[in-house]
Design a protein around this motif. Structure first.
Motif, PDB file in Angstrom:
ATOM      1  N   ILE A 179       0.869  -1.169   0.000  1.00  0.00           N
ATOM      2  CA  ILE A 179       0.000   0.000   0.000  1.00  0.00           C
ATOM      3  C   ILE A 179       0.911   1.225   0.000  1.00  0.00           C
ATOM      4  CG2 ILE A 179      -1.944   1.156   1.095  1.00  0.00           C
ATOM      5  CD1 ILE A 179      -2.523  -1.727   0.290  1.00  0.00           C
ATOM      6  N   LEU A 180       0.767   2.064  -1.036  1.00  0.00           N
ATOM      7  CA  LEU A 180       1.671   3.196  -1.218  1.00  0.00           C
ATOM      8  C   LEU A 180       0.907   4.512  -1.232  1.00  0.00           C
ATOM      9  CD1 LEU A 180       3.596   1.817  -4.349  1.00  0.00           C
ATOM     10  CD2 LEU A 180       4.213   1.432  -1.949  1.00  0.00           C
ATOM     11  N   ASP A 181       1.601   5.570  -0.820  1.00  0.00           N
ATOM     12  CA  ASP A 181       1.193   6.926  -1.178  1.00  0.00           C
ATOM     13  C   ASP A 181       2.092   7.319  -2.338  1.00  0.00           C
ATOM     14  OD1 ASP A 181      -0.861   7.328   0.529  1.00  0.00           O
ATOM     15  OD2 ASP A 181       0.296   8.380   2.066  1.00  0.00           O
ATOM     16  N   LEU A 182       1.475   7.627  -3.478  1.00  0.00           N
ATOM     17  CA  LEU A 182       2.237   7.856  -4.701  1.00  0.00           C
ATOM     18  C   LEU A 182       2.134   9.323  -5.101  1.00  0.00           C
ATOM     19  CD1 LEU A 182       3.809   5.744  -6.367  1.00  0.00           C
ATOM     20  CD2 LEU A 182       1.865   5.638  -7.926  1.00  0.00           C
ATOM     21  N   ASP A 183       3.285   9.966  -5.279  1.00  0.00           N
ATOM     22  CA  ASP A 183       3.323  11.365  -5.721  1.00  0.00           C
ATOM     23  C   ASP A 183       4.072  11.454  -7.042  1.00  0.00           C
ATOM     24  OD1 ASP A 183       2.227  13.079  -3.375  1.00  0.00           O
ATOM     25  OD2 ASP A 183       3.574  11.636  -2.412  1.00  0.00           O
TER      26      ASP A 183
ATOM     27  N   GLU B  68      -3.809  13.523 -11.696  1.00  0.00           N
ATOM     28  CA  GLU B  68      -3.678  13.353 -10.249  1.00  0.00           C
ATOM     29  C   GLU B  68      -2.197  13.326  -9.874  1.00  0.00           C
ATOM     30  OE1 GLU B  68      -6.512  10.589  -8.217  1.00  0.00           O
ATOM     31  OE2 GLU B  68      -6.858   9.903 -10.262  1.00  0.00           O
ATOM     32  N   LYS B  69      -1.758  14.321  -9.117  1.00  0.00           N
ATOM     33  CA  LYS B  69      -0.349  14.387  -8.727  1.00  0.00           C
ATOM     34  C   LYS B  69      -0.083  13.649  -7.420  1.00  0.00           C
ATOM     35  CE  LYS B  69       0.559  16.942 -12.283  1.00  0.00           C
ATOM     36  NZ  LYS B  69       1.267  16.362 -13.446  1.00  0.00           N
ATOM     37  N   HIS B  70      -1.149  13.388  -6.648  1.00  0.00           N
ATOM     38  CA  HIS B  70      -1.007  12.628  -5.403  1.00  0.00           C
ATOM     39  C   HIS B  70      -2.061  11.526  -5.396  1.00  0.00           C
ATOM     40  CE1 HIS B  70      -0.312  11.604  -1.223  1.00  0.00           C
ATOM     41  NE2 HIS B  70      -1.613  11.740  -0.993  1.00  0.00           N
ATOM     42  N   ILE B  71      -1.603  10.277  -5.282  1.00  0.00           N
ATOM     43  CA  ILE B  71      -2.516   9.130  -5.310  1.00  0.00           C
ATOM     44  C   ILE B  71      -2.345   8.371  -3.995  1.00  0.00           C
ATOM     45  CG2 ILE B  71      -3.248   7.089  -6.598  1.00  0.00           C
ATOM     46  CD1 ILE B  71      -1.658   8.223  -8.994  1.00  0.00           C
TER      47      ILE B  71
ATOM     48  N   THR C 134       8.467  10.416 -13.090  1.00  0.00           N
ATOM     49  CA  THR C 134       9.176  10.124 -11.843  1.00  0.00           C
ATOM     50  C   THR C 134       8.182  10.167 -10.689  1.00  0.00           C
ATOM     51  OG1 THR C 134      11.247  11.046 -12.670  1.00  0.00           O
ATOM     52  CG2 THR C 134      11.029  10.818 -10.283  1.00  0.00           C
ATOM     53  N   PHE C 135       8.118   9.066  -9.940  1.00  0.00           N
ATOM     54  CA  PHE C 135       7.214   8.953  -8.801  1.00  0.00           C
ATOM     55  C   PHE C 135       8.006   8.952  -7.494  1.00  0.00           C
ATOM     56  CE2 PHE C 135       5.114   6.616 -12.263  1.00  0.00           C
ATOM     57  CZ  PHE C 135       3.845   7.166 -12.255  1.00  0.00           C
TER      58      PHE C 135
END
Length: 427
Positions: free
Chosen positions: A171-175, A186-189, A238-239
């Motif tokens: 489970i990630l917070d992806l930016d 969406e820049k923040h997922i 780039t994430f």
């Protein structure tokens, strides 16, 4: 268009060719020209006049030529379609070539349409075709593979306190830090889920394998132009991935509890589940054998009843198919097309012609009860009412395709009922 105002004269030539001469009375042509002149008048914005208000004589002077051409094009198409509707025994297999077109206000419109028709094929042998049906046995290994898949399906994710490994769910917070094409909205997922499987993008997999909770990874990915998600295709992104949680899948034991979790199978014990899986696999093997038998039947009918298409029909069909195939596979060589694509397609066309020839000879027809039964099955499969299904088929222009499909099934049933089928040992 009234038949009395249109004369048709059909001539039969060699090699399935037909020549249709058409004469259309001036009493039908002039009103059609007037109709188009009225349309031009309603849309014309001429100097000195408001849109649609120019006098008819000026409209006629300016647009008579264009209106005449529009009327001729419409009448030619209309007359040809009417002839086909009236001439039930004429079945064109090519688009008509229109030539010798003449228009005289006093004499009317005349033209010639040349086309090729479905041939009268002499059926040599179609009863007593020798066929074989082989049902492959279901192996224990196949049953075990399905059982393992069902265990995976019934498994549950459980949080773990260790580094991530193959098969884990992260489970990630992806930016999004950088996006070369600026396509990602969406820049923040938050709570983005990734499973470390062999099919995962290698950049993600290599960076996240071995990661622990709270780790932050910077991952740069260059997506190919043919990538499935269009907003990512042909871009470099780039994430920043922040690992929030790692989970592993806990598979249920091979006991009755597995059977009871899988509600769709409607069984209570592990043994019942194994037997149900085997039964389903045996059913699939039987369906495969039936389809193989049907394909064998198609091939045998074509082999036993050889005939040749006219060169022009073959050329046009080959060119259309090659154009369609190369839209999807631009790199395909002509030699590969001729060896692998064209032969089965030509065989399929011959099968279609033989189906119609056999249906004509044996008086096999699509009846209204046949069509109604098909529509009822179609409606049930898609959760529709029969009248809704019927309207859908009409609007999508598939009525002819449906009737062709029903006719083919009836011909196959006839051939199988008259075939000599040898059931072979599948071992």
């Amino acid at each position: 268009m009234k038949m009395s105002e249109t004369k048709f004269n059909l001539t039969e030539d060699k090699n399935w060719k037909r020549t249709l001469k058409v004469e259309i009375s001036p009493t039908r042509v002039q009103p059609r020209i007037d109709k188009f002149l009225t349309e031009y008048q309603s849309e014309a914005a001429l100097p000195g006049f408001r849109k649609g208000k120019a006098p008819k004589d000026i409209i006629r002077q300016k647009f008579l030529g264009a209106a005449t051409q529009d009327a001729i094009a419409e009448l030619v198409d209309e007359a040809y379609r009417e002839f086909l509707e009236k001439g039930k025994d004429v079945n064109p297999i090519t688009q008509p070539t229109i030539h010798e077109m003449n228009y005289d206000p006093a004499a009317g419109l005349s033209f010639t349409a040349s086309f090729e028709v479905r041939p009268e094929i002499e059926l040599k042998k179609y009863k007593g075709l020798a066929l074989s049906r082989r049902v492959r046995p279901v192996k224990d290994e196949e049953v075990e593979q399905v059982m393992e898949h069902l265990r995976e399906q019934a498994g549950e994710w459980s949080a773990v306190s260790r580094e991530a490994k193959e098969g884990d769910l992260l489970i990630l917070d992806l930016d999004v830090l950088a996006d070369s094409q600026n396509k990602i909205k969406e820049k923040h997922i938050p709570n983005y889920e990734v499973v470390l499987t062999p099919t995962l993008l290698p950049e993600f997999k290599s960076s996240l394998t071995g990661a622990a909770a709270s780790d932050v990874k910077e991952i740069t990915i260059t997506y190919p132009a043919n990538y499935g998600e269009k907003n990512l295709a042909d871009s470099t992104v780039t994430f920043k991935a922040t690992v929030k949680e790692i989970k592993e899948k806990i598979l249920p034991p091979k006991d009755d509890s597995l059977a009871q979790r899988l509600k769709d199978w409607n069984v209570q014990t592990y043994l019942e589940l194994v037997l149900a899986v085997r039964k389903q696999l045996e059913k699939s093997a039987g369906e495969e054998a039936t389809e193989a038998l049907r394909q064998q039947l198609r091939n045998r009918l074509v082999e036993e009843n050889p005939f040749e298409f006219p060169a022009s029909f073959i050329s046009a069909s080959r060119d259309r198919l090659k154009e369609d195939v190369k839209k999807e596979r631009k790199e395909m060589a002509d030699s590969e097309f001729e060896q692998k694509v064209w032969p089965p397609f030509e065989r399929m066309m011959k099968w279609d012609f033989l189906v119609h020839a056999l249906a004509d000879k044996e008086k096999i027809e699509v009846t209204e009860p046949d069509a109604s039964a098909w529509m009822t099955r179609f409606a049930a499969n898609y959760g529709m009412k029969p009248e809704e299904a019927s309207e859908f088929i009409k609007k999508s222009g598939r009525i002819k395709n449906v009737r062709e499909s029903i006719l083919e099934e009836k011909v196959i049933d006839f051939l199988l009922a008259n075939a000599v089928i040898q059931n072979e040992d599948g071992k």
